[in-house]
Write a protein that holds these residues in place. Structure first.
Motif, PDB file in Angstrom:
ATOM      1  N   LEU A 171       0.824  -1.217   0.000  1.00 35.27           N
ATOM      2  CA  LEU A 171       0.000   0.000   0.000  1.00 35.27           C
ATOM      3  C   LEU A 171       0.859   1.269   0.000  1.00 35.27           C
ATOM      4  CD1 LEU A 171      -2.723  -1.184   2.548  1.00 35.27           C
ATOM      5  CD2 LEU A 171      -3.137  -0.616   0.142  1.00 35.27           C
ATOM      6  N   LYS A 172       2.178   1.043  -0.097  1.00 34.43           N
ATOM      7  CA  LYS A 172       3.152   2.146  -0.176  1.00 34.43           C
ATOM      8  C   LYS A 172       3.123   3.067   1.055  1.00 34.43           C
ATOM      9  CE  LYS A 172       3.979   1.770  -4.991  1.00 34.43           C
ATOM     10  NZ  LYS A 172       3.431   0.486  -5.141  1.00 34.43           N
ATOM     11  N   LEU A 173       2.899   2.473   2.218  1.00 36.78           N
ATOM     12  CA  LEU A 173       2.918   3.252   3.454  1.00 36.78           C
ATOM     13  C   LEU A 173       4.347   3.298   3.971  1.00 36.78           C
ATOM     14  CD1 LEU A 173      -0.313   1.699   4.907  1.00 36.78           C
ATOM     15  CD2 LEU A 173      -0.066   4.066   4.251  1.00 36.78           C
ATOM     16  N   THR A 174       4.725   4.420   4.561  1.00 39.14           N
ATOM     17  CA  THR A 174       6.120   4.583   4.955  1.00 39.14           C
ATOM     18  C   THR A 174       6.437   3.989   6.323  1.00 39.14           C
ATOM     19  OG1 THR A 174       5.480   6.833   5.530  1.00 39.14           O
ATOM     20  CG2 THR A 174       6.723   6.552   3.505  1.00 39.14           C
ATOM     21  N   ASP A 175       5.695   4.375   7.351  1.00 39.58           N
ATOM     22  CA  ASP A 175       6.026   3.925   8.704  1.00 39.58           C
ATOM     23  C   ASP A 175       5.372   2.569   9.004  1.00 39.58           C
ATOM     24  OD1 ASP A 175       6.926   3.805  11.258  1.00 39.58           O
ATOM     25  OD2 ASP A 175       6.154   5.741  11.890  1.00 39.58           O
ATOM     26  N   VAL A 176       5.863   1.542   8.319  1.00 37.26           N
ATOM     27  CA  VAL A 176       5.234   0.216   8.372  1.00 37.26           C
ATOM     28  C   VAL A 176       5.175  -0.354   9.788  1.00 37.26           C
ATOM     29  CG1 VAL A 176       5.539  -2.208   7.665  1.00 37.26           C
ATOM     30  CG2 VAL A 176       5.639  -0.387   5.955  1.00 37.26           C
ATOM     31  N   GLU A 177       6.282  -0.252  10.531  1.00 36.40           N
ATOM     32  CA  GLU A 177       6.329  -0.827  11.891  1.00 36.40           C
ATOM     33  C   GLU A 177       5.243  -0.228  12.787  1.00 36.40           C
ATOM     34  OE1 GLU A 177       8.112  -3.334  13.061  1.00 36.40           O
ATOM     35  OE2 GLU A 177       9.204  -3.619  11.190  1.00 36.40           O
ATOM     36  N   ARG A 178       5.156   1.097  12.785  1.00 38.96           N
ATOM     37  CA  ARG A 178       4.183   1.784  13.644  1.00 38.96           C
ATOM     38  C   ARG A 178       2.746   1.435  13.247  1.00 38.96           C
ATOM     39  NH1 ARG A 178       1.041   5.909  12.788  1.00 38.96           N
ATOM     40  NH2 ARG A 178       2.130   6.571  10.890  1.00 38.96           N
ATOM     41  N   ILE A 179       2.473   1.480  11.948  1.00 42.99           N
ATOM     42  CA  ILE A 179       1.111   1.216  11.469  1.00 42.99           C
ATOM     43  C   ILE A 179       0.732  -0.247  11.726  1.00 42.99           C
ATOM     44  CG2 ILE A 179      -0.432   1.264   9.459  1.00 42.99           C
ATOM     45  CD1 ILE A 179       1.415   3.515   8.328  1.00 42.99           C
ATOM     46  N   HIS A 180       1.714  -1.147  11.564  1.00 39.04           N
ATOM     47  CA  HIS A 180       1.445  -2.570  11.791  1.00 39.04           C
ATOM     48  C   HIS A 180       1.059  -2.835  13.251  1.00 39.04           C
ATOM     49  CE1 HIS A 180       2.526  -6.939  12.217  1.00 39.04           C
ATOM     50  NE2 HIS A 180       1.744  -6.968  11.160  1.00 39.04           N
ATOM     51  N   LEU A 181       1.741  -2.168  14.168  1.00 39.19           N
ATOM     52  CA  LEU A 181       1.402  -2.313  15.598  1.00 39.19           C
ATOM     53  C   LEU A 181      -0.015  -1.827  15.866  1.00 39.19           C
ATOM     54  CD1 LEU A 181       4.657  -1.226  17.486  1.00 39.19           C
ATOM     55  CD2 LEU A 181       3.482  -3.427  17.652  1.00 39.19           C
TER      56      LEU A 181
END
Length: 207
Positions: free
Chosen positions: A55-65
């Motif tokens: 989805l081309k999101l940048t802050d993957v770690e934060r969003i995944h949490l």
């Protein structure tokens, strides 16, 4: 007859589709991104972080949490597919071993799968933290075979997504489509077996 049955979790054992898609949609709105549910269906069957990267999101770690927490808010919409718990009980008394290969992380399994009390039926589990490469790559399935002490010829992988089938094929393992999760046989022409309902799993060990 197969002596080893390896299962996917989402869409095969647990009906998680609504929880996954609704929670993802909600998290994306928070990030200022609006998607229709249908546009997000590709997320079913791959690791969450891979979904966010696509989805081309940048802050993957934060969003995944944030997404992992949000999924739990929809836990009342998650159920074991009708009839599957009973079949697992029957299989537990048969001369077969069972494993899991899932795109869920270790924590997601703990939070979202363990509460259903099914974990003890499975002798070996591979989650998204266990291998560097994920479905449709063969590595997770091959790691599970190794853990179970199984050979390709003796194993069948039961799943509901195209990634599951591609993973099985590339690992040299037979694939059975869980139609109750996939809902359609289109795209699955090369599946070795089509299972219409959970009790059909028994045919894999009795033929």
């Amino acid at each position: 007859m197969f002596h080893y049955l390896i299962f996917d979790v989402d869409g095969t054992i647990l009906d998680t589709e609504a929880a996954i898609l609704k929670s993802l949609q909600k998290v994306l709105v928070r990030e200022g991104e609006e998607y229709q549910m249908e546009e997000l269906r590709f997320a079913l069957g791959i690791p969450g972080k891979e979904t966010l990267r696509r989805l081309k999101l940048t802050d993957v770690e934060r969003i995944h949490l944030g997404w992992a927490k949000e999924v739990l808010e929809f836990s009342e919409e998650v159920n074991v597919f009708k009839g599957l718990r009973e079949i697992l009980k029957v299989l537990a008394d048969k001369p077969v071993k069972m494993g899991i290969v899932t795109s869920k992380t270790h924590q997601e399994l703990k939070d979202e799968f363990d509460p259903f009390g099914l974990s003890s039926y499975f002798q070996y589990t591979i989650n998204a933290n266990d291998t560097e490469k994920h479905k449709p790559h063969p590595d997770p399935l091959l790691a599970c075979l190794e853990g179970l002490g199984a050979t390709q010829q003796d194993v069948i992988y039961i799943g509901d997504s195209i990634y599951d089938m591609q993973c099985a094929k590339s690992a040299g393992v037979k694939f059975a489509l869980a139609l109750w999760g996939a809902k359609t046989v289109g795209q699955f022409e090369s599946a070795d077996y089509i299972l219409k309902e959970p009790k059909d799993i028994l045919t894999l060990i009795n033929h």
